[in-house]
Design a protein around this motif. Sequence first.
Motif, PDB file in Angstrom:
ATOM      1  N   LEU A 166       0.835  -1.203   0.000  1.00  0.00           N
ATOM      2  CA  LEU A 166       0.000   0.000   0.000  1.00  0.00           C
ATOM      3  C   LEU A 166       0.873   1.256   0.000  1.00  0.00           C
ATOM      4  N   ALA A 167       1.982   1.219   0.746  1.00  0.00           N
ATOM      5  CA  ALA A 167       2.885   2.383   0.762  1.00  0.00           C
ATOM      6  C   ALA A 167       3.437   2.635  -0.638  1.00  0.00           C
ATOM      7  N   ALA A 168       3.749   1.555  -1.360  1.00  0.00           N
ATOM      8  CA  ALA A 168       4.259   1.712  -2.732  1.00  0.00           C
ATOM      9  C   ALA A 168       3.193   2.333  -3.624  1.00  0.00           C
ATOM     10  N   LEU A 169       1.969   1.819  -3.544  1.00  0.00           N
ATOM     11  CA  LEU A 169       0.886   2.365  -4.368  1.00  0.00           C
ATOM     12  C   LEU A 169       0.626   3.831  -4.019  1.00  0.00           C
ATOM     13  N   MET A 170       0.703   4.141  -2.715  1.00  0.00           N
ATOM     14  CA  MET A 170       0.436   5.522  -2.284  1.00  0.00           C
ATOM     15  C   MET A 170       1.547   6.479  -2.703  1.00  0.00           C
ATOM     16  N   SER A 171       2.737   5.946  -2.957  1.00  0.00           N
ATOM     17  CA  SER A 171       3.853   6.831  -3.309  1.00  0.00           C
ATOM     18  C   SER A 171       3.615   7.495  -4.653  1.00  0.00           C
ATOM     19  N   GLN A 172       2.848   6.846  -5.536  1.00  0.00           N
ATOM     20  CA  GLN A 172       2.542   7.439  -6.839  1.00  0.00           C
ATOM     21  C   GLN A 172       1.113   7.093  -7.250  1.00  0.00           C
ATOM     22  N   PRO A 173       0.143   7.794  -6.677  1.00  0.00           N
ATOM     23  CA  PRO A 173      -1.249   7.509  -7.025  1.00  0.00           C
ATOM     24  C   PRO A 173      -1.471   7.705  -8.526  1.00  0.00           C
ATOM     25  N   GLY A 174      -2.224   6.806  -9.114  1.00  0.00           N
ATOM     26  CA  GLY A 174      -2.510   6.922 -10.540  1.00  0.00           C
ATOM     27  C   GLY A 174      -1.505   6.170 -11.409  1.00  0.00           C
ATOM     28  N   ARG A 175      -0.335   5.896 -10.876  1.00  0.00           N
ATOM     29  CA  ARG A 175       0.635   5.122 -11.645  1.00  0.00           C
ATOM     30  C   ARG A 175       0.251   3.645 -11.601  1.00  0.00           C
ATOM     31  N   ILE A 176       0.396   2.982 -12.738  1.00  0.00           N
ATOM     32  CA  ILE A 176       0.169   1.535 -12.742  1.00  0.00           C
ATOM     33  C   ILE A 176       1.472   0.835 -12.380  1.00  0.00           C
ATOM     34  N   PRO A 219      -9.856   1.751  -2.849  1.00  0.00           N
ATOM     35  CA  PRO A 219      -9.259   2.651  -3.846  1.00  0.00           C
ATOM     36  C   PRO A 219      -8.255   1.981  -4.786  1.00  0.00           C
ATOM     37  N   ILE A 220      -8.052   0.667  -4.626  1.00  0.00           N
ATOM     38  CA  ILE A 220      -7.086  -0.006  -5.506  1.00  0.00           C
ATOM     39  C   ILE A 220      -7.815  -0.491  -6.757  1.00  0.00           C
ATOM     40  N   GLU A 221      -7.288  -0.128  -7.918  1.00  0.00           N
ATOM     41  CA  GLU A 221      -7.905  -0.560  -9.179  1.00  0.00           C
ATOM     42  C   GLU A 221      -7.011  -1.597  -9.848  1.00  0.00           C
ATOM     43  N   THR A 222      -7.665  -2.623 -10.414  1.00  0.00           N
ATOM     44  CA  THR A 222      -6.933  -3.628 -11.179  1.00  0.00           C
ATOM     45  C   THR A 222      -6.929  -3.217 -12.639  1.00  0.00           C
ATOM     46  N   ARG A 223      -5.764  -3.139 -13.244  1.00  0.00           N
ATOM     47  CA  ARG A 223      -5.696  -2.908 -14.693  1.00  0.00           C
ATOM     48  C   ARG A 223      -5.333  -4.243 -15.328  1.00  0.00           C
ATOM     49  N   ARG A 224      -6.356  -4.821 -15.946  1.00  0.00           N
ATOM     50  CA  ARG A 224      -6.217  -6.181 -16.450  1.00  0.00           C
ATOM     51  C   ARG A 224      -4.994  -6.315 -17.377  1.00  0.00           C
ATOM     52  N   GLY A 225      -4.192  -7.294 -17.107  1.00  0.00           N
ATOM     53  CA  GLY A 225      -3.027  -7.541 -17.943  1.00  0.00           C
ATOM     54  C   GLY A 225      -1.854  -6.614 -17.653  1.00  0.00           C
ATOM     55  N   LEU A 226      -2.068  -5.627 -16.789  1.00  0.00           N
ATOM     56  CA  LEU A 226      -0.993  -4.668 -16.520  1.00  0.00           C
ATOM     57  C   LEU A 226      -0.549  -4.721 -15.061  1.00  0.00           C
ATOM     58  N   GLY A 227      -1.479  -4.475 -14.157  1.00  0.00           N
ATOM     59  CA  GLY A 227      -1.092  -4.457 -12.741  1.00  0.00           C
ATOM     60  C   GLY A 227      -2.122  -3.717 -11.914  1.00  0.00           C
ATOM     61  N   TYR A 228      -1.641  -2.991 -10.900  1.00  0.00           N
ATOM     62  CA  TYR A 228      -2.529  -2.304  -9.966  1.00  0.00           C
ATOM     63  C   TYR A 228      -2.182  -0.824  -9.895  1.00  0.00           C
ATOM     64  N   THR A 229      -3.205  -0.045  -9.569  1.00  0.00           N
ATOM     65  CA  THR A 229      -2.971   1.377  -9.359  1.00  0.00           C
ATOM     66  C   THR A 229      -3.865   1.854  -8.227  1.00  0.00           C
ATOM     67  N   LEU A 230      -3.433   2.925  -7.583  1.00  0.00           N
ATOM     68  CA  LEU A 230      -4.236   3.505  -6.527  1.00  0.00           C
ATOM     69  C   LEU A 230      -4.936   4.747  -7.073  1.00  0.00           C
ATOM     70  N   SER A 231      -6.235   4.841  -6.827  1.00  0.00           N
ATOM     71  CA  SER A 231      -6.989   6.004  -7.303  1.00  0.00           C
ATOM     72  C   SER A 231      -6.424   7.280  -6.672  1.00  0.00           C
ATOM     73  N   PRO A 232      -6.120   8.299  -7.490  1.00  0.00           N
ATOM     74  CA  PRO A 232      -5.590   9.557  -6.930  1.00  0.00           C
ATOM     75  C   PRO A 232      -6.541  10.206  -5.945  1.00  0.00           C
ATOM     76  N   ASP A 233      -7.833   9.885  -6.027  1.00  0.00           N
ATOM     77  CA  ASP A 233      -8.798  10.457  -5.068  1.00  0.00           C
ATOM     78  C   ASP A 233      -8.535  10.017  -3.636  1.00  0.00           C
ATOM     79  N   ALA A 234      -7.757   8.926  -3.483  1.00  0.00           N
ATOM     80  CA  ALA A 234      -7.604   8.336  -2.157  1.00  0.00           C
ATOM     81  C   ALA A 234      -6.638   9.110  -1.278  1.00  0.00           C
ATOM     82  N   ILE A 235      -5.846   9.969  -1.865  1.00  0.00           N
ATOM     83  CA  ILE A 235      -4.816  10.652  -1.075  1.00  0.00           C
ATOM     84  C   ILE A 235      -5.304  12.050  -0.691  1.00  0.00           C
TER      85      ILE A 235
END
Length: 235
Positions: A166-176, A219-235
């Motif tokens: 979660l800390a990794a996802l939060m470090s760059q919201p919106g990044r996959i 707030p975690i979104e799955t991008r099929r075939g790519l990975g995960y991203t955190l919604s920027p709204d969550a921060i």
Amino acid sequence: MPHVLLVEDETSIADTLVYALKTEHFEVTHCTTAGDALHVLAERSVDFAILDVGLPDMSGFDLCMEIRKLSAVPVLFLTARDSEIDRILGLELGGDDYVTKPFSPREVVARVRAILRRAATSISKIPEENTCLTPSSGKLVHDPESMTILCHGGLLNLTAHEYKLLAALMSQPGRIFTREQLLEKAWDDPGSAMDRTVDAHVKSLRAKLRELTPGGDDPIETRRGLGYTLSPDAI
Ligand code: CA
């Protein structure tokens, strides 16, 4: 040793909090009424105040306003009803945070620590300003020093891998982030783990996020075939 004033009329709740705070090396003065609390404040300095909203002689809100006439001490409210939260968030009261009953005493202690740390930082940065604090406004708030993450004001009880993910996802919201990138960030030995290990930990992380999120979304979104991203709204 920080001195905490606890104002709570329910003895069973107060006892567990007093115990948890003392265990964590806080000095605690417990009062069951707002009147007693104001007497204590007139006599002694306190570093933190925990106020139950429903007190027998005065509401915790009114008590907070009285305290604000005397001191900028950080205030954490204990609330029993969602309807009270709106007033706290309005923050004309100058409260710093709140927890909803039932809560775990450990969560309260973690919040007290986080707020005191924040208060110390803001005082040292802007000594001339008054020290009333604004509450954390983000839905997710990361404190790297205590390695804790709050979700809508509640402390997430995370495993080490969930925390690092979660800390990794939060470090760059919106990044996959690809699963490989998340393995690199959250596992000491990524070679031994597999992609579906990430999926399993994201799944348990999502369940914990949903538990603390009104409406039960996460707030975690799955991008099929790519990975995960955190919604920027969550921060
Ligand atoms: Ca009460």
